[in-house]
Structures are given as structure tokens and as C-alpha cells.
Design an enzyme around this catalytic site. Structure first.
Site, short mmCIF file in Angstrom:
data_model
loop_
_atom_site.label_atom_id
_atom_site.label_comp_id
_atom_site.label_asym_id
_atom_site.label_seq_id
_atom_site.Cartn_x
_atom_site.Cartn_y
_atom_site.Cartn_z
N GLU A 252 -5.03 2.11 2.71
CA GLU A 252 -5.07 0.85 3.45
C GLU A 252 -5.26 1.13 4.93
O GLU A 252 -5.97 0.44 5.63
CB GLU A 252 -3.78 0.06 3.21
CG GLU A 252 -3.82 -1.41 3.66
CD GLU A 252 -3.37 -1.63 5.10
OE1 GLU A 252 -3.53 -2.75 5.61
OE2 GLU A 252 -2.87 -0.68 5.74
N GLU A 253 -4.59 2.18 5.38
CA GLU A 253 -4.52 2.47 6.82
C GLU A 253 -5.81 3.04 7.39
O GLU A 253 -5.94 3.17 8.60
CB GLU A 253 -3.36 3.45 7.10
CG GLU A 253 -1.98 2.95 6.68
CD GLU A 253 -1.43 1.89 7.62
OE1 GLU A 253 -2.17 1.42 8.50
OE2 GLU A 253 -0.25 1.54 7.46
N ASP B 262 6.27 1.03 6.78
CA ASP B 262 4.94 0.47 6.55
C ASP B 262 4.22 1.43 5.59
O ASP B 262 3.67 2.42 6.02
CB ASP B 262 4.21 0.36 7.88
CG ASP B 262 2.78 -0.14 7.74
OD1 ASP B 262 2.40 -0.54 6.64
OD2 ASP B 262 2.05 -0.11 8.75
N HIS C 252 3.44 2.46 13.02
CA HIS C 252 2.44 3.39 13.56
C HIS C 252 2.93 4.10 14.82
O HIS C 252 2.12 4.58 15.60
CB HIS C 252 1.09 2.68 13.85
CG HIS C 252 0.47 2.05 12.64
ND1 HIS C 252 -0.85 1.68 12.59
CD2 HIS C 252 0.99 1.74 11.42
CE1 HIS C 252 -1.11 1.14 11.40
NE2 HIS C 252 0.00 1.18 10.68
N HIS D 212 0.83 -1.21 0.00
CA HIS D 212 0.00 0.00 0.00
C HIS D 212 0.86 1.26 0.00
O HIS D 212 1.97 1.26 0.55
CB HIS D 212 -1.01 -0.01 1.15
CG HIS D 212 -0.44 -0.05 2.54
ND1 HIS D 212 -0.09 1.08 3.24
CD2 HIS D 212 -0.15 -1.09 3.36
CE1 HIS D 212 0.36 0.74 4.45
NE2 HIS D 212 0.34 -0.57 4.54
N ASP E 165 3.48 -6.72 3.70
CA ASP E 165 2.92 -5.77 4.67
C ASP E 165 2.94 -6.37 6.07
O ASP E 165 1.95 -6.32 6.79
CB ASP E 165 1.49 -5.40 4.24
CG ASP E 165 0.99 -4.15 4.96
OD1 ASP E 165 1.80 -3.48 5.63
OD2 ASP E 165 -0.21 -3.86 4.87
N ASP F 257 -0.07 4.36 1.13
CA ASP F 257 -0.32 5.37 2.16
C ASP F 257 0.39 5.04 3.47
O ASP F 257 0.78 3.90 3.72
CB ASP F 257 -1.83 5.53 2.41
CG ASP F 257 -2.49 4.25 2.93
OD1 ASP F 257 -2.15 3.16 2.44
OD2 ASP F 257 -3.34 4.35 3.85
ZN LIG Z 1 0.79 -1.64 6.34
#
Ligand SMILES: [Zn+2]
Length: 382
Positions: free
Chosen positions: A140-141, A107, A353, A77, A164, A79
Site C-alpha cells: 500500500e505504502e 500504520d 511514517h 494493509h 487506515d 506493509d
Molecule cells: Zn496506512
């Protein structure tokens, strides 16, 4: 064969292009240019406007010499989560990180760099490969919105890999299904000092219901959470409305249904107990419940070709590849729902994150080597 320096440089470049969810336009443009410079055929689908974003999902096709084999999907992904703007990348002792004020964005930009490096190595070494379908999603997030709105008529691949996850020696084959649940509990507002008898305290009702719920890890397959509560306007007003939101996840669709029903019942029972004790004319208190399926379960059989292929590739590199279970959903869940089976590979990213997010360049190299081996085995029809 993997060019470490180049892999690191591409990663560095991508990390420095802001791409928080719904704002993937600039990185998508850059990736389009990179793939086209390598001879890829790039198209975007129409998911952008549907999710309020500035680009659609990117699909890049590389035909390869082995046209007889079925196409292989490679997914990541584009984003990143917030805070993810203006990332200042730090490289020390072979590890990339941010300066701590933002996430790094490994990520999932480590995956983007790994896919690009894999194709570079294939091409410069003239390694034979089959058709590759690179599918890079948006958003995705924020609820897998890119994958959910992907134009699946553009895809030919029916299996492949999503990059991922963290563990470079693991392949995630199982991920839970999830339900999102929202409750609106209607009580009755009243002056808290002058006429509390006329009020029905919605916050207290919600509190009672929540206190009776089983939350956290319910069993090996199932988790439940109440994550948001909002209500009331002032300390001198009996609150007439409270909104409560939560989720249930499970690897078992049955257990997901049961546990969701139990949580709903806690509210319903609390309301009916109140009504029995204090009959009223206006139908209050009452609860409005909205259950929405967030994503379906992903269960790749242990003997599926994506697992066998990854394990065979690992063993050729003298490595072992364990199948793993994830507690979170990803684009893989949505692909699975559309009949596309992906195994999720780890790139080495850690502490995603958070401001501590990091990745070892060595791990990115390891993941690239694995992917290269996978693509070559795939070309031989494994
Ligand atoms: Zn991810």
C-alpha cells in the site's frame, strides 16, 4: 467484551514481524495461521510476482450465521514504510511507540490487531454476524500496488471498511484523485567555459518553468507539487538534460485535469519562448511529458450505508462519528474505482511514517468496539 491484554499482545507480536513493502511474506504467513485457527478460509491472490513481492494479497472469509446479508469487507494493509525493520516496541502510560530509530508500524498493524480481536470477540461471545471478507493488501505504502493488482474476482463484498486513518471518531469518505507527472527537458550540452554559446542550459529552462507554476495548496480541493529534480553532470558542462517529477491532487476530476494541464503548459511555453528568441536547427530545446493517473477520486455519499452504519454503531456506543476528507490516497481509492465502497476508519495511530509514530491502546480498544458494533448491525441488515 474487548480483551485489552490480548489486543495489545497481538499488536506487539505483529509489530515485531518485519513487513516493509514487497517483504510481507512472513507476516502474511502468521496472519494466515491466525485466521485459519479461528476457522477462516484463507486464500492469496497472484499479486506478489506482479509487484516484485514475496506474497500476494491475503483474503480471509468468515461465513457467519447470517448468510442472508451481503458480505462486509474489512480491509487493512500488511506493509509498513522504512525504516521499519527490527522495531523495538515500547509501552508506557498506555501508549505504544518505537525506540525512535524506526517507525512503529501502527500504520497499519493496529488495524490488523483490531480486525483479529473483533473476530475473536464475535466468536467467543457467539455474537451473530454476516459474511466477513477480510482483505489484507501488500505494498500500500509504495503506490497502492497491492490494491491495484488485487484479483477482484475473488471478492464478493461490495462495501465495507478500511482501517487506515487516525481519528477514532471519524470516517473518511472523501479522498482526492492524483496525477503523477514527469518531464524530461532536453537542452544541449557544451563546455561551460570554452563554448557556452553552443549550449542550452536545461536546468535553467526547468527552473524558469517551475518558478511560474502555482504550487502548494491551489484551492480548497486541489494541491500541486514538484517533488524531484535531477540533472547535470559537472559544473563545467552546460546541462543538456534535466528530469523533473511532480504531482497534482484534487477532489474534483475537472480541477485535476486543469491544474495538470497548467503545469504542463509552463514547460511548453518556456520552451517555445526560448525557441522564438534563439531559433535552432536541431529541434532543441524540447520537453517530453508523461502524465499518469496515480489513483482516482474516492467520494462516498454522506447517505451511503457504510456511513449510516458507522454512525448508527457510534451512536449506540454514545459516540459521534464525523465524516472526514483526506488529502491522501489509500486502498479505498482503488476499491472505489472497482465499485467497492469503503469508509475509512481511524485506529488511533499518530505521527505515521516517522520515528515518533505512536498509538494508545485505549484508542485501539475504541476502534475495536466500534467495529464490533458495526459488524453486529450489519448482521441485522442495516
Ligand atoms: Zn496506512
Amino acid at each position: 467484551m474487548v480483551n485489552q491484554q490480548r489486543l495489545g499482545d497481538v499488536f506487539r507480536t505483529l509489530v515485531q514481524i518485519d513487513s516493509i513493502s514487497r517483504e510481507e511474506g512472513p507476516i502474511a504467513k502468521r496472519l494466515e495461521a491466525i485466521f485459519e485457527s479461528m476457522g477462516g478460509e484463507v486464500v492469496f491472490d497472484g499479486a506478489g510476482p506482479k509487484v516484485g513481492g514475496n506474497t500476494g494479497n491475503l483474503i480471509a472469509r468468515f461465513h457467519g450465521a447470517e448468510t442472508e446479508v451481503t458480505p462486509l469487507l474489512l480491509n487493512a494493509h500488511m506493509d509498513t514504510v522504512q525504516p521499519g525493520k527490527g522495531v523495538k516496541i515500547v509501552f508506557s502510560d498506555g501508549i505504544f511507540s518505537s525506540d525512535g530509530t524506526t517507525v512503529l508500524g501502527a500504520d497499519d498493524k493496529s488495524a490488523l490487531a483490531i480486525i483479529i480481536e473483533t473476530i475473536q470477540v464475535l466468536q467467543e461471545n457467539k455474537l451473530r454476524h454476516g459474511p466477513l471478507e477480510v482483505v489484507l493488501t501488500i505494498c500500500e505504502e509504495i503506490g497502492l500496488l497491492g490494491a491495484k493488482n488485487l484479483d477482484y474476482s475473488l471478492l464478493k463484498a461490495r462495501h465495507g471498511y478500511s482501517l487506515d486513518a487516525s481519528d477514532t471518531d471519524g470516517i473518511v469518505t472523501r479522498a482526492p484523485a492524483a496525477n503523477h507527472i514527469q518531464f524530461k527537458i532536453y537542452g544541449r550540452d557544451a563546455h561551460a567555459g570554452a563554448a557556452p554559446e553552443k549550449g542550452i542550459n536545461a536546468i535553467q529552462l526547468a527552473g524558469r518553468a517551475i518558478s511560474r507554476m502555482g504550487l502548494g495548496r491551489i484551492d480548497e480541493q486541489t494541491t500541486a507539487n514538484i517533488g524531484r529534480i535531477e540533472g547535470g553532470t559537472a559544473t563545467n558542462i552546460v546541462p543538456g538534460l534535466v528530469t523533473v517529477a511532480g504531482e497534482v491532487r484534487s477532489h474534483s476530476p475537472e480541477r485535476l485535469k486543469d491544474e495538470t494541464r497548467k503545469i504542463v503548459r509552463c514547460f511548453e511555453e518556456e520552451i517555445s519562448m526560448y525557441k522564438e528568441a534563439f531559433p535552432s536547427q536541431d529541434g532543441l530545446p524540447r520537453v517530453e511529458t508523461a502524465v499518469r493517473s496515480d489513483f482516482f477520486v474516492m467520494q462516498v455519499p454522506e447517505d451511503h450505508r457504510v456511513v449510516v452504519l458507522a454512525q448508527e454503531a457510534a451512536s449506540r456506543l454514545g459516540r459521534e462519528m464525523k465524516t472526514k476528507t483526506s488529502g491522501g490516497g489509500s486502498d479505498g481509492n482503488i476499491f472505489f474505482e472497482h465499485g467497492i465502497v469503503v469508509g475509512i476508519l481511524g485506529t488511533g495511530m499518530k505521527d505515521m511514517h516517522t520515528g515518533r509514530e505512536s498509538i494508545r491502546l485505549d484508542d485501539m480498544v475504541k476502534c475495536t468496539e466500534l467495529l464490533l458494533e458495526i459488524v453486529q448491525l450489519h448482521a441485522k441488515g442495516v
